[in-house]
Design a protein around this motif. Sequence first.
Motif, PDB file in Angstrom:
ATOM      1  N   SER A  14       0.829  -1.211   0.000  1.00  0.00           N
ATOM      2  CA  SER A  14       0.000   0.000   0.000  1.00  0.00           C
ATOM      3  C   SER A  14       0.857   1.253   0.000  1.00  0.00           C
ATOM      4  N   ASN A  27       0.729   4.002  -3.051  1.00  0.00           N
ATOM      5  CA  ASN A  27       0.312   5.368  -2.749  1.00  0.00           C
ATOM      6  C   ASN A  27       1.415   6.369  -3.049  1.00  0.00           C
ATOM      7  N   THR A  35       1.267   6.887  -6.906  1.00  0.00           N
ATOM      8  CA  THR A  35       0.130   7.691  -7.359  1.00  0.00           C
ATOM      9  C   THR A  35       0.221   9.123  -6.841  1.00  0.00           C
ATOM     10  N   THR A  81      -3.787   9.699  -1.991  1.00  0.00           N
ATOM     11  CA  THR A  81      -4.709   9.686  -3.133  1.00  0.00           C
ATOM     12  C   THR A  81      -5.639   8.483  -3.122  1.00  0.00           C
ATOM     13  N   GLN A  82      -5.303   7.457  -2.351  1.00  0.00           N
ATOM     14  CA  GLN A  82      -6.072   6.216  -2.401  1.00  0.00           C
ATOM     15  C   GLN A  82      -6.985   6.016  -1.191  1.00  0.00           C
ATOM     16  N   PHE A 110     -12.341   1.391  -9.191  1.00  0.00           N
ATOM     17  CA  PHE A 110     -11.470   2.166  -8.316  1.00  0.00           C
ATOM     18  C   PHE A 110     -10.947   3.438  -8.977  1.00  0.00           C
ATOM     19  N   GLU A 111     -10.973   3.491 -10.312  1.00  0.00           N
ATOM     20  CA  GLU A 111     -10.490   4.690 -10.987  1.00  0.00           C
ATOM     21  C   GLU A 111     -11.381   5.902 -10.705  1.00  0.00           C
ATOM     22  N   MET A 118     -10.019   8.402  -8.189  1.00  0.00           N
ATOM     23  CA  MET A 118      -8.933   9.208  -8.750  1.00  0.00           C
ATOM     24  C   MET A 118      -9.499  10.268  -9.686  1.00  0.00           C
ATOM     25  N   PHE A 149      -9.118  -4.613  -3.449  1.00  0.00           N
ATOM     26  CA  PHE A 149      -8.246  -3.989  -4.447  1.00  0.00           C
ATOM     27  C   PHE A 149      -7.296  -5.033  -5.013  1.00  0.00           C
ATOM     28  N   SER A 151      -4.695  -1.366 -10.060  1.00  0.00           N
ATOM     29  CA  SER A 151      -3.646  -0.354 -10.132  1.00  0.00           C
ATOM     30  C   SER A 151      -3.682   0.333 -11.490  1.00  0.00           C
ATOM     31  N   VAL A 185      -6.320   2.897 -11.662  1.00  0.00           N
ATOM     32  CA  VAL A 185      -5.974   4.143 -10.987  1.00  0.00           C
ATOM     33  C   VAL A 185      -4.973   4.945 -11.810  1.00  0.00           C
TER      34      VAL A 185
END
Length: 239
Positions: free
Chosen positions: A134, A138, A141, A156-157, A179-180, A183, A214, A220, A223
Motif C-alpha cells: 500500500s 500510494n 500515485t 490519493t487512495q 477504483f479509478e 482518482m 483492491f 492499479s 488508478v
Amino acid sequence: MSSERPYPESVILLPVHRPSVHLDELITGLLTDGADAGRIVVVDDGSGPQARPILSAARSRGCAVLHHPANRGKGIALKTGFRYAQQHHPGLNVISADADGQHSPADIRRVASRAAPGRIVLGVRRFELMPPRSRFGNTVTRSLFRAATGRSVSDTQTGLRGYPAESLDHLCGIEGERFEYEMNVLLDAAACGRPIEEVAIETTYLNGNAASNFSSVTDSWQVYGPLLRFTLASLPARA
C-alpha cells in the motif's frame, strides 16, 4: 456525550462487496457514537447470497441497504449512494468510508466535522505505518498526481472522503465505474480549482489489508490510467 450532533448534516455511505463482520462492527460503533441509523447507507455491490445475513442485520438496525444484483465496481456503488442521498436526504453532505476495518467512527466523525460547501475532505493515513504494498502504490500515485496536476495530495487512495451536498449531481457525472472513479474525482477537483482538504486519521490495516477488494495489477492500472490520460490531455496546454 455532547448534545451537538457528532455527524453534522451528513449521510454515511458504506459501499461494500462481500462484507465481513467488520461491517457490523463499524455500524455498531457509529450508532454507539451517536450516528443516526437512518443516515447510514450501505450499498451492496453484488456480494451474493453469502452476504445476506450481514446485510439483513444492517437493515434490521435501521440502516438503508441498497443492492446491485451483480458486481459493478466501487465507482458505481458510490454513485448509487449519492443518488439515494440526494433523493432521501437532500442538502446533506456524504461521507464515504470503507467497511473493512480500516476506518473507525472517530475517523469518520473527524471528516464529517470538516465537510463544507465547495470542498472535498480526505481522511489521510500515515505512510510509514502502511503495509509495503500500500505504501509503494500510494507513493507512486501521489507523485504522478503532483506531476499531472501541480497539486499535492498526501493520500490519493484513501476511501474515507467527505463530499459536499451541492456537488453530488456533478459527482454522479464524473466518469469511472471501479477504483479509478475516486482518482477521477480528485483530478476533476484539481482541474476545476476546487479545494481538497486533508484530515489526519488513524492508519489501521488488519492482516496486511487482506480484506481489501483492491487487485494489485488490474485495479492499479485503473488508478494510473486516468492519471496518464490527464497528463497527456494537458500537454498541449502546457506547451
